[in-house]
Write an enzyme that holds these catalytic residues in place. Sequence first.
Site, PDB file in Angstrom:
ATOM      1  N   GLU A 460      27.567  91.012  18.368  1.00 43.58           N
ATOM      2  CA  GLU A 460      28.334  90.664  16.670  1.00 43.58           C
ATOM      3  C   GLU A 460      29.960  90.112  17.380  1.00 43.58           C
ATOM      4  O   GLU A 460      30.078  89.210  16.415  1.00 43.58           O
ATOM      5  CB  GLU A 460      28.555  91.770  16.445  1.00 43.58           C
ATOM      6  N   HIS A 466      32.212  82.303  16.802  1.00 44.15           N
ATOM      7  CA  HIS A 466      31.683  81.490  16.118  1.00 44.15           C
ATOM      8  C   HIS A 466      32.717  81.099  15.097  1.00 44.15           C
ATOM      9  O   HIS A 466      33.034  79.687  14.165  1.00 44.15           O
ATOM     10  CB  HIS A 466      30.409  81.475  15.500  1.00 44.15           C
TER      11      HIS A 466
END
Length: 673
Positions: A460, A466
């Site tokens: 996660e 990202h």
Amino acid sequence: MNNPLLSASQLPFEMPAFDTLTARDYVDAVRAGIAEQLAAIDAITSSNEDPTFANTTEAFEASGETLRRAVMAFSNVKPSHGTPDIVDADGGIQALLTEHGDALHLNGALYARLEAVDSAGGLEGEQERLSGETLRAFRRAGAGLDAAGKARLRGLNAEISALSTRYSTALLAGMNDAAVLFGDAAELDGLSEAEIASAARAATQAGHDGGYLLTLVLPTHQPALARLENAASRRRLFEASIGRGQDGQHRTLDLAASMARLRAERAGLLGYPNHAASVLEAQTAPSLEAVRERLAALVPPAVANAATEAAVMAEVAGGVVAPWDRAYFSARVHRERYAVDAAALKPWFELDRVIHGGVFAAATRLYGIGFTERHDLPVYHPDVRVWEVSDADGSALGLFLGDYFARPTKAGGAWMNSIRVGASLFGERPVVTNNLNIPAPADGQPALLTLDEVRTLFHEFGHALHGLFADGVYPSLAGTAVPRDFVEYPSQVNEMWQYDEELIAGYARHVETGEALPDGALDRIHAAGLWGEGFATTEYLAAAVLDLAWHSLAPGEDPGDPLEFEDRALREAGFDPDVVPPRYRTGYFKHIFDGGYSAGYYSYIWSEVLDADTVEWFAEHGGGTRQNGDRFRAGLLARGNTRDPLESYEDFRGRPARLEPLLVRRGLDAAAR
């Protein structure tokens, strides 16, 4: 006038004022944001100027900032802390958003101006990408339909949205109701004292007068199945898990089947043979047929590996192993044949140490970023923790929120959300969250993690990176706003640092003594790495196949009884669901019926091809160095969807991805031959 969402937050990084926001605030802000965006669209379409990128495409992208602010805040709170008032508000908000989405995408005048800009050409880089992606989204949303078609599409979208909301509500309530209550601690033999104390607290919090409550996580497999010594207890927990959504007031099967039928009708209206084909048009996979072929090629070796593992477990158990006993005897094999006792290793994986010494330390080593915990910012639940993230040069990068513990108001599973997006159009910095569902420890006890939970933390946080590293102009192209079958790629790559020798030596320390892992433990974990991959891959592939089966219905096709449809689809694909149930069954497949992954669950294995190939690249170039991290950040993580993600990948890797590293990782290379 006092609604904090109606203007940009004055808190650091425009953090929403979660401590004062009410369900009414979210609803009112959505309504106000819709009105604001419709006014902006009217200004665009009524302009006498010829359509240009600036006055049309970019102006459309810039419209609706109040709505975006409200939706991103609500979309974080609803699954994370869905109190009754938030759940009640959700249905109305989703209906408003569905109606508004249609009002935008079916606006003929706006569509005509967007087409004119795109066809005029002359755009480059991110502007060209934004124009093409915006126009494609409009076409897929029905912009080219006639008046009758648009009217029917609006009705279908409203029905699907309402069903999805009902599915989500029933799933959460059903998962809470399906928690298994045990009257005697002896029935939980095999769990640690801390876990039993946690189960006692869960029973009290759920309103039971004593007893021990094992709550459920979203997937079929429940972690306690690997450690419960009592076979009857294992069976009760397993059957509670796989039976969710089948009966009673929280039945979800009919809602799922209705959604699948309506999605098929909508696909036909838009000119597609089925819903899956419409979804695949916007993905990196070239076609539905290509996805089916890849899954079909992986099923036989995965099933063969699972059969081999079943034979080994049967030898250990002294007979055929029932589905509810598989995790238990798989753990036995780990202990007896590989000398790896996952339960005994938990004291070496304390949550806070894993976060700081593992997850954060890996990011610091690769990218030079730092983390400072903040206690002065408002959160929506006391469990939520906030860190300010600084870049390598000391400048502020964004905020990271970690929400790690399970609770009755939280949806199952693990996920990442963005509250603010790193896009220069609005001058904002990213605010991202990670949600997990680790059982909360008893008061005064540390939170100890399984190896799977450690992997999920790294996974996660790959999504979080990202989002944090987003470096683009336009929000709709920034960060994790990439095709669904690419979004899992960065998160899967980040899992590789879980067992990095330098990192694990720092974070895997005994919670009481501070001692490192026992000598040889890491080697044994690596040696046992392929054990269980047969079952794990089979479970995953079965879920991916089930997703595509539901979403390959032709318009007007009736699937019949949902359970019979599920069973038939799995058996025809080469699975035996009585032996290996899919990772998610129709009754609790939140990803595809209330999570944006409809016809997209295949994306994990599709992304893993890129992931395994990237892990090989890191190994070839010296591992987790700053030089390698900076290249990965600049070439892939920061790019988002500002250009074709596969173009970014091939530029980074120097060639298209190869399938072989994935086959080796999952132990499918020999079986595939």
